[in-house]
Design a protein around this motif. Structure first.
Motif, PDB file in Angstrom:
ATOM      1  N   ALA A 142       7.915 -13.042  19.433  1.00  0.00           N
ATOM      2  CA  ALA A 142       7.298 -12.062  18.533  1.00  0.00           C
ATOM      3  C   ALA A 142       7.071 -10.743  19.260  1.00  0.00           C
ATOM      4  CB  ALA A 142       5.984 -12.606  17.977  1.00  0.00           C
ATOM      5  N   TYR A 169       9.886  -8.485   9.360  1.00  0.00           N
ATOM      6  CA  TYR A 169       9.074  -9.085  10.424  1.00  0.00           C
ATOM      7  C   TYR A 169       7.661  -9.179   9.873  1.00  0.00           C
ATOM      8  CZ  TYR A 169       6.499  -9.461  14.843  1.00  0.00           C
ATOM      9  OH  TYR A 169       5.669  -9.868  15.854  1.00  0.00           O
ATOM     10  N   LEU A 190       2.907  -5.922  10.764  1.00  0.00           N
ATOM     11  CA  LEU A 190       2.630  -6.311  12.134  1.00  0.00           C
ATOM     12  C   LEU A 190       1.149  -6.142  12.427  1.00  0.00           C
ATOM     13  CD1 LEU A 190       3.067  -6.010  15.358  1.00  0.00           C
ATOM     14  CD2 LEU A 190       4.397  -4.054  14.770  1.00  0.00           C
ATOM     15  N   ARG A 191       0.561  -7.183  12.958  1.00  0.00           N
ATOM     16  CA  ARG A 191      -0.827  -7.153  13.391  1.00  0.00           C
ATOM     17  C   ARG A 191      -0.856  -7.617  14.837  1.00  0.00           C
ATOM     18  NH1 ARG A 191      -0.865  -4.407   9.615  1.00  0.00           N
ATOM     19  NH2 ARG A 191      -2.235  -4.484   7.816  1.00  0.00           N
ATOM     20  N   SER A 192      -1.288  -6.745  15.724  1.00  0.00           N
ATOM     21  CA  SER A 192      -1.233  -7.018  17.168  1.00  0.00           C
ATOM     22  C   SER A 192      -2.107  -8.188  17.583  1.00  0.00           C
ATOM     23  CB  SER A 192      -1.655  -5.774  17.935  1.00  0.00           C
ATOM     24  OG  SER A 192      -2.987  -5.422  17.593  1.00  0.00           O
ATOM     25  N   ALA A 242       4.905 -14.855  14.579  1.00  0.00           N
ATOM     26  CA  ALA A 242       5.465 -14.131  13.443  1.00  0.00           C
ATOM     27  C   ALA A 242       6.654 -14.887  12.870  1.00  0.00           C
ATOM     28  CB  ALA A 242       5.903 -12.737  13.880  1.00  0.00           C
ATOM     29  N   ARG A 250       8.897  -7.103  18.270  1.00  0.00           N
ATOM     30  CA  ARG A 250       8.139  -5.916  17.857  1.00  0.00           C
ATOM     31  C   ARG A 250       8.182  -4.819  18.914  1.00  0.00           C
ATOM     32  NH1 ARG A 250       3.398  -9.611  17.972  1.00  0.00           N
ATOM     33  NH2 ARG A 250       2.416  -9.301  19.974  1.00  0.00           N
ATOM     34  N   SER A 266       3.844 -10.725  10.716  1.00  0.00           N
ATOM     35  CA  SER A 266       2.874 -11.419  11.558  1.00  0.00           C
ATOM     36  C   SER A 266       2.187 -12.480  10.707  1.00  0.00           C
ATOM     37  CB  SER A 266       1.816 -10.448  12.084  1.00  0.00           C
ATOM     38  OG  SER A 266       2.364  -9.551  12.999  1.00  0.00           O
TER      39      SER A 266
END
Length: 150
Positions: free
Chosen positions: A90, A129, A106-108, A113, A94, A131
């Motif tokens: 993942a 993509y 996308l969530r850090s 993912a 990203r 998350s």
């Protein structure tokens, strides 16, 4: 019945940071008096909480034959192979493997993912993509909808 529904909520530490933003605003306003300090504390906390809440309100769902990821609604018929990404993969997808044309929810703070190919020839997006805390369940839900449709 929805086969998959997930809300990508922000971690607890972010709420603590929002509270600390309020404390900082209160300290900034302290030289102006007690009421401005309370206003800074309450206002700063409220604004930071709204920011954390809105960022953490993204939903990932498979409903009515579509993958709904944040604001995007993609029919499952336009999607191809789904690839479950562990934390290392993942991170790679990203960063250095990422395609700028891809749609990314996308969530850090979520390490895993799902990457799904977009097979629609009219769509320039190569893949989606997303998350997710449970990429296997999301892939299974997409596969179930795809098999129901055929």
């Amino acid at each position: 019945m929805e086969p998959y529904d997930e809300r990508l909520t922000a971690p607890r530490s972010w709420w603590f940071i929002a509270l600390m933003v309020g404390v900082a605003m209160g300290l900034i306003m302290l030289p102006f008096g007690t009421l401005p300090m309370l206003g800074g504390l309450i206002g700063g906390s409220a604004l930071a909480a709204v920011a954390v809440s809105s960022y953490g309100s993204a939903r990932v769902r498979v409903v009515a034959g579509s993958l709904v990821a944040g604001d995007a609604k993609i029919p499952v018929s336009a999607l191809g192979t789904a690839e479950v990404l562990d934390a290392d993969e993942a991170t790679a997808w990203r960063s250095y493997k990422a395609d700028p044309r891809a749609f990314m929810l996308l969530r850090s703070y979520i390490p895993t993912a799902l990457r799904v190919e977009v097979t629609d020839p009219q769509d320039p997006t190569p893949y989606v993509y997303v998350s997710t805390r449970d990429p296997k369940a999301l892939a299974a839900a997409l596969a179930a909808v795809r098999s129901d449709a055929s």
